[in-house]
Design an enzyme around this catalytic site. Structure first.
Site, PDB file in Angstrom:
ATOM      1  N   THR A  27       0.997  -1.055  -0.039  1.00  0.00           N
ATOM      2  CA  THR A  27       0.079   0.008  -0.089  1.00  0.00           C
ATOM      3  C   THR A  27       0.878   1.235  -0.106  1.00  0.00           C
ATOM      4  OG1 THR A  27      -0.223   0.009   2.235  1.00  0.00           O
ATOM      5  CG2 THR A  27      -2.008  -1.245   1.327  1.00  0.00           C
ATOM      6  N   ASP A  28       0.237   2.405  -0.230  1.00  0.00           N
ATOM      7  CA  ASP A  28       0.861   3.743  -0.311  1.00  0.00           C
ATOM      8  C   ASP A  28       0.273   4.591   0.832  1.00  0.00           C
ATOM      9  OD1 ASP A  28      -1.524   4.388  -1.254  1.00  0.00           O
ATOM     10  OD2 ASP A  28      -0.843   4.626  -3.477  1.00  0.00           O
ATOM     11  N   GLN A  29       0.954   5.736   0.812  1.00  0.00           N
ATOM     12  CA  GLN A  29       0.412   6.724   1.645  1.00  0.00           C
ATOM     13  C   GLN A  29      -1.074   6.768   1.581  1.00  0.00           C
ATOM     14  OE1 GLN A  29       2.653  10.183   0.822  1.00  0.00           O
ATOM     15  NE2 GLN A  29       4.216   9.787   2.831  1.00  0.00           N
ATOM     16  N   GLY A  50      -3.176   4.663   1.561  1.00  0.00           N
ATOM     17  CA  GLY A  50      -3.793   3.279   2.242  1.00  0.00           C
ATOM     18  C   GLY A  50      -4.307   2.360   1.284  1.00  0.00           C
ATOM     19  N   VAL A  51      -4.123   2.595  -0.172  1.00  0.00           N
ATOM     20  CA  VAL A  51      -4.409   1.771  -1.090  1.00  0.00           C
ATOM     21  C   VAL A  51      -3.061   1.099  -1.908  1.00  0.00           C
ATOM     22  CG1 VAL A  51      -6.660   3.184  -1.645  1.00  0.00           C
ATOM     23  CG2 VAL A  51      -4.573   3.494  -2.808  1.00  0.00           C
TER      24      VAL A  51
END
Length: 143
Positions: free
Chosen positions: A15-17, A19-20
């Protein structure tokens, strides 16, 4: 048409910043699906590489419909969309637990000699793979 399915648990590291799942990770999931399809057909891609043959990506397309988040389970569906004896187009649907198609994709590949990158005829070099791909690929709609 053979459709292979593979479940993938979404890991926090994917995930990235926001949240996905980071967009490039879907390409890795597509590779997992492609490898699983080949396995489902009774073959092992690693054995082809040991024979000096690799299958580089010629083109890839991905469409993002809904995001995945940490802790969810994704199901990668993979099938052979087009096969002509040399080039292969794989299609992918990545579904969430509700069965919604969240990501669609396509990757085009060609088998080449590792040392020269010269394309090979799968039909001639690997007739058993050729036959399996012919049987597994999406069939044209008859009118």
């Amino acid at each position: 048409m053979l459709v292979s399915t593979k479940e993938i648990d979404v890991r926090y590291a994917e995930t990235d910043q926001m949240g996905v799942v980071y967009h490039a990770n879907y390409l890795v999931w597509m590779e997992v699906g492609r490898t699983n399809l080949i396995k489902d057909m009774g073959f092992n891609y690693a054995e082809v590489e040991e024979d000096g043959i690799i299958s580089p990506v010629l083109d890839v397309q991905v469409s993002y419909k809904k995001p995945f988040r940490y802790g969810e389970t994704a199901t990668v569906q993979t099938w052979i969309e087009v096969y002509d004896g040399i080039k292969i187009t794989y299609r992918y649907h990545i579904l969430n637990a509700d069965g919604d198609v969240c990501v669609t994709g396509e990757s085009k590949h060609v088998c080449v000699k590792k040392d020269s990158f010269r394309p090979i005829s799968i039909k001639r070099k690997y007739p058993d793979w050729h036959e399996a791909y012919e049987k597994a690929k999406k069939q044209p709609i008859e009118s």
